[in-house]
Design a protein around this motif. Structure first.
Motif, mmCIF file in Angstrom:
data_model
loop_
_atom_site.group_PDB
_atom_site.id
_atom_site.type_symbol
_atom_site.label_atom_id
_atom_site.label_comp_id
_atom_site.label_asym_id
_atom_site.label_seq_id
_atom_site.Cartn_x
_atom_site.Cartn_y
_atom_site.Cartn_z
ATOM 1 N N ALA A 1 0.839 -1.194 0.000
ATOM 2 C CA ALA A 1 0.000 0.000 0.000
ATOM 3 C C ALA A 1 0.875 1.246 0.000
ATOM 4 C CB ALA A 1 -0.922 0.012 1.217
ATOM 5 N N LYS A 2 0.310 2.354 -0.475
ATOM 6 C CA LYS A 2 1.020 3.614 -0.591
ATOM 7 C C LYS A 2 0.613 4.586 0.518
ATOM 8 C CE LYS A 2 3.014 2.576 -4.560
ATOM 9 N NZ LYS A 2 4.488 2.456 -4.703
ATOM 10 N N GLN A 3 1.511 5.496 0.850
ATOM 11 C CA GLN A 3 1.224 6.521 1.843
ATOM 12 C C GLN A 3 -0.001 7.337 1.435
ATOM 13 O OE1 GLN A 3 4.359 9.370 2.395
ATOM 14 N NE2 GLN A 3 3.407 10.308 4.184
ATOM 15 N N GLY A 4 -0.898 7.558 2.412
ATOM 16 C CA GLY A 4 -2.112 8.321 2.166
ATOM 17 C C GLY A 4 -3.255 7.512 1.602
ATOM 18 N N GLN A 5 -2.998 6.242 1.243
ATOM 19 C CA GLN A 5 -4.051 5.384 0.715
ATOM 20 C C GLN A 5 -4.901 4.828 1.855
ATOM 21 O OE1 GLN A 5 -2.912 1.446 -0.857
ATOM 22 N NE2 GLN A 5 -4.010 1.971 -2.748
ATOM 23 N N ARG A 6 -6.178 4.665 1.597
ATOM 24 C CA ARG A 6 -7.060 4.012 2.564
ATOM 25 C C ARG A 6 -6.942 2.498 2.400
ATOM 26 N NH1 ARG A 6 -12.785 5.933 1.583
ATOM 27 N NH2 ARG A 6 -12.404 4.825 -0.363
ATOM 28 N N LEU A 7 -6.850 1.784 3.513
ATOM 29 C CA LEU A 7 -6.861 0.321 3.499
ATOM 30 C C LEU A 7 -7.964 -0.157 4.435
ATOM 31 C CD1 LEU A 7 -5.636 -2.361 2.563
ATOM 32 C CD2 LEU A 7 -4.045 -2.231 4.498
ATOM 33 N N SER A 8 -8.898 -0.925 3.891
ATOM 34 C CA SER A 8 -10.051 -1.405 4.653
ATOM 35 C C SER A 8 -10.107 -2.924 4.618
ATOM 36 C CB SER A 8 -11.354 -0.846 4.063
ATOM 37 O OG SER A 8 -11.369 0.555 4.048
ATOM 38 N N ALA A 9 -10.645 -3.484 5.676
ATOM 39 C CA ALA A 9 -10.906 -4.926 5.725
ATOM 40 C C ALA A 9 -12.197 -5.160 6.501
ATOM 41 C CB ALA A 9 -9.751 -5.675 6.382
ATOM 42 N N GLU A 10 -13.049 -5.991 5.956
ATOM 43 C CA GLU A 10 -14.304 -6.365 6.622
ATOM 44 C C GLU A 10 -14.513 -7.857 6.452
ATOM 45 O OE1 GLU A 10 -19.130 -5.708 6.219
ATOM 46 O OE2 GLU A 10 -17.780 -4.070 5.627
ATOM 47 N N VAL A 11 -14.861 -8.528 7.556
ATOM 48 C CA VAL A 11 -15.017 -9.979 7.519
ATOM 49 C C VAL A 11 -16.470 -10.372 7.721
ATOM 50 C CG1 VAL A 11 -14.462 -10.219 9.990
ATOM 51 C CG2 VAL A 11 -14.215 -12.189 8.474
ATOM 52 N N PHE A 12 -16.927 -11.312 6.926
ATOM 53 C CA PHE A 12 -18.170 -12.024 7.173
ATOM 54 C C PHE A 12 -17.790 -13.361 7.787
ATOM 55 C CE2 PHE A 12 -19.582 -8.950 4.158
ATOM 56 C CZ PHE A 12 -20.942 -8.788 4.350
ATOM 57 N N GLY A 13 -18.023 -13.510 9.082
ATOM 58 C CA GLY A 13 -17.722 -14.745 9.787
ATOM 59 C C GLY A 13 -18.969 -15.242 10.487
ATOM 60 N N MET A 14 -19.326 -14.572 11.600
ATOM 61 C CA MET A 14 -20.571 -14.892 12.287
ATOM 62 C C MET A 14 -21.767 -14.726 11.348
ATOM 63 S SD MET A 14 -21.497 -15.803 15.461
ATOM 64 C CE MET A 14 -20.450 -15.033 16.693
ATOM 65 N N ARG A 15 -21.706 -13.702 10.494
ATOM 66 C CA ARG A 15 -22.831 -13.427 9.600
ATOM 67 C C ARG A 15 -22.975 -14.473 8.488
ATOM 68 N NH1 ARG A 15 -21.682 -7.451 7.720
ATOM 69 N NH2 ARG A 15 -19.530 -8.206 7.980
ATOM 70 N N MET A 16 -22.001 -15.369 8.356
ATOM 71 C CA MET A 16 -22.157 -16.451 7.385
ATOM 72 C C MET A 16 -23.208 -17.462 7.842
ATOM 73 S SD MET A 16 -20.134 -15.934 4.792
ATOM 74 C CE MET A 16 -19.820 -17.514 4.043
ATOM 75 N N GLY A 17 -23.504 -17.471 9.155
ATOM 76 C CA GLY A 17 -24.544 -18.366 9.644
ATOM 77 C C GLY A 17 -24.148 -19.818 9.657
ATOM 78 N N LEU A 18 -22.846 -20.101 9.797
ATOM 79 C CA LEU A 18 -22.374 -21.488 9.735
ATOM 80 C C LEU A 18 -22.018 -22.061 11.095
ATOM 81 C CD1 LEU A 18 -19.985 -21.136 6.658
ATOM 82 C CD2 LEU A 18 -22.248 -22.163 6.686
ATOM 83 N N SER A 19 -21.929 -21.206 12.130
ATOM 84 C CA SER A 19 -21.403 -21.652 13.417
ATOM 85 C C SER A 19 -22.365 -22.594 14.135
ATOM 86 C CB SER A 19 -21.109 -20.443 14.302
ATOM 87 O OG SER A 19 -20.165 -19.605 13.698
ATOM 88 N N GLY A 20 -21.809 -23.435 14.934
ATOM 89 C CA GLY A 20 -22.622 -24.352 15.735
ATOM 90 C C GLY A 20 -21.740 -25.323 16.482
ATOM 91 N N GLY A 21 -22.342 -26.133 17.351
ATOM 92 C CA GLY A 21 -21.566 -27.120 18.072
ATOM 93 C C GLY A 21 -20.781 -26.506 19.209
#
Length: 506
Positions: free
Chosen positions: A117-137
């Motif tokens: 990444a370059k100086q002044g650039q925006r870097l974003s990260a967003e995760v779909f984990g719980m919202r995947m609806g796969l958890s259990g057990g």
């Protein structure tokens, strides 16, 4: 897409609730003898360009039953797969920006990804984990995200942002040219074979809140997006005329599209947006009742005031939307006389973490509604919407099975019936109710005998004729007032809640 399950050998249809995904074909895999173990279904989807991003809810219908609800996630970015080993900070998986990583967290696992990444650039990260609806057990996946520099300095970290529930989102401005690491793990270092995630990484916008957080169907208005590290920005938005069951606004700029929307309410109310200073009853921003008041509490020790004129005897419901629109705010609401500042009513947490007051106007005059945060915190993400409306009768009807963590399914045998026990909540009216289907499958009818219609919970029975075709169909089921002594129309949907995540203690 391979759908995994059991008893899928007689699958006939993939039913999809949401737009943007079309089933082109599907097949049940078979061995050389033409037999299937019923554990898989291979489906080919066509994903529409410009479709709304996010969860697409689906079920598989077989000749003998119906599966539970699952979700397929539609995103804007190309997908790359996690490549192990990537569990050591000094040996991350190198990826390009603006991709979606499909990966999995195992027990005590940490996954590292490296981007340039370059100086002044925006870097974003967003995760779909719980919202995947796969958890259990035994475990359920509660993801945590961190962006670090190559020398291990933490730029930003997050776990459980209100905007994304138990998932995480991070966004920052890069301080210098170089390599940067995005780390993902379970917040408690749990993980198992079902802890899959979709991790969006790029320079796309990621605002955390919007003002106003609602508008009238069909109107065009200016919306301010807050909380993006690149700064506040505005967009002119034209709202849909039809009101869907879920709605939000998606942030977009020349760099890309936010992976998920900011939640937004569609109601027929005039907006008032706070004008600073409005931190006392004498400085209150003017609005109307009925109406909606919108703003943000950026400072922890402040309260925002809005005033309106009312006449003696008027009854209003004052409903605060904060957590329900995914705000960080834990609101406390109060009503005051503008002339004296005297507090007349107050509430905290009548709507979960949100607030509600039913208020009768004691005399003609000006009144003020005040909003503050329960813990005296504030930020660009502490937004709110206060809706003041006349009291109107409402029906809320849902199957009672949800209280036992069961997904109720209406599967009717040919020539037989299927009963569903429904809990009916009447607000500001009384009388018997009945049920109808706006577009039932061929050969299907609904019965709720007159003697059952007056209670708080009642059975509803669906019947299928002996010659009704084997099929499935999406149908709107309606609950309505069925009292010949009352000539008013009161109705609402019979809605089904689905519990997607079962963790510890259910």
């Amino acid at each position: 897409v391979v759908l995994n399950g059991s008893n899928l050998q007689d699958a006939e249809e993939v039913l999809i609730y949401d737009d943007g995904v079309e089933v082109i074909s599907f097949e049940v895999p078979k061995d050389e003898n033409g037999n299937s173990d019923g554990k898989q279904l291979k489906v080919r989807f066509k994903l529409a360009e410009g479709a709304t991003l996010g969860a697409k809810r689906l079920r598989i219908r077989t000749r003998t039953g119906l599966t539970n609800l699952k979700v397929f996630h539609l995103g804007a970015l190309p997908v790359v797969d996690e490549v192990e080993p990537n569990t050591i900070f000094t040996e991350p998986q190198a990826i390009e920006q603006n991709v979606t990583v499909h990966g999995r967290v195992d027990r005590e696992d940490m996954d590292y990804y490296m981007v340039e990444a370059k100086q002044g650039q925006r870097l974003s990260a967003e995760v779909f984990g719980m919202r995947m609806g796969l958890s259990g057990g035994a475990n359920y996946f509660d993801p945590s995200l961190t962006i670090l520099s190559e020398d291990r300095n933490v730029l930003v970290s997050n776990d459980d942002a209100a905007l994304v529930w138990n998932d995480a989102v991070v966004s920052t401005i890069i301080p210098a040219d170089g390599k940067y690491i995005i780390a993902i793990r379970d917040s408690s270092y749990n993980g198992d074979g079902n802890s899959f995630y979709r991790l969006h990484i790029g320079n796309f916008p990621r605002p955390t809140a919007i003002v106003p957080a609602g508008g009238k169907p069909g109107e065009t208005l200016t919306v301010t997006f807050l909380g993006d590290p690149a700064g506040t920005f505005t967009r002119e938005i034209t709202l849909p005329t039809d009101v869907p069951d879920r709605f939000g606004l998606t942030a977009e700029d020349e760099h890309g599209v936010a992976p998920s929307w900011n939640w937004f309410r569609l109601t027929n109310l005039d907006n008032a947006i706070e004008v600073e200073p409005n931190n006392t009853h004498t400085e209150a921003t003017a609005g109307t009742a009925p109406g909606a008041f919108n703003g943000v509490l950026t400072e922890g020790d402040e309260a925002d005031y809005f005033k309106f004129t009312a006449t003696k005897g008027q009854h209003f419901d004052i409903e605060v939307y904060a957590l329900r629109i995914r705000s960080e705010l834990d609101p406390v609401v109060s009503v005051h006389e503008v002339a004296t500042g005297k507090q007349l009513a107050a509430n905290d947490d009548s709507r979960g973490s949100d607030s509600f007051i039913r208020f009768k106007i004691p005399a003609d005059g000006e009144y003020a509604v005040a909003i503050r945060d329960h813990l005296r915190q504030g930020s660009d993400a502490h937004t709110y919407r206060v809706e003041i409306t006349p009291i109107e009768p409402k029906i809320v009807a849902r199957p009672t099975e949800f209280s036992r963590y069961v997904q109720p399914q209406i599967i009717i045998p040919q020539g037989g019936g299927r009963g569903l026990v429904v809990s009916v909540s009447r607000a500001d009216f009384g009388g018997p109710v009945n049920f109808r289907g706006d577009d039932l499958p061929a050969g299907v009818s609904i019965e709720c005998p007159e003697g059952w219609r007056g209670g708080g919970s009642m059975p509803v029975v669906f019947y299928a004729a002996a010659d009704a075709p084997v099929a499935g169909k999406y149908t709107s089921l309606v609950t309505y007032l069925a009292d010949p002594k009352q000539e008013r129309v009161i109705e609402g949907p019979l809605s089904q809640l689905n519990l997607m995540i079962r963790g510890r203690n259910n």
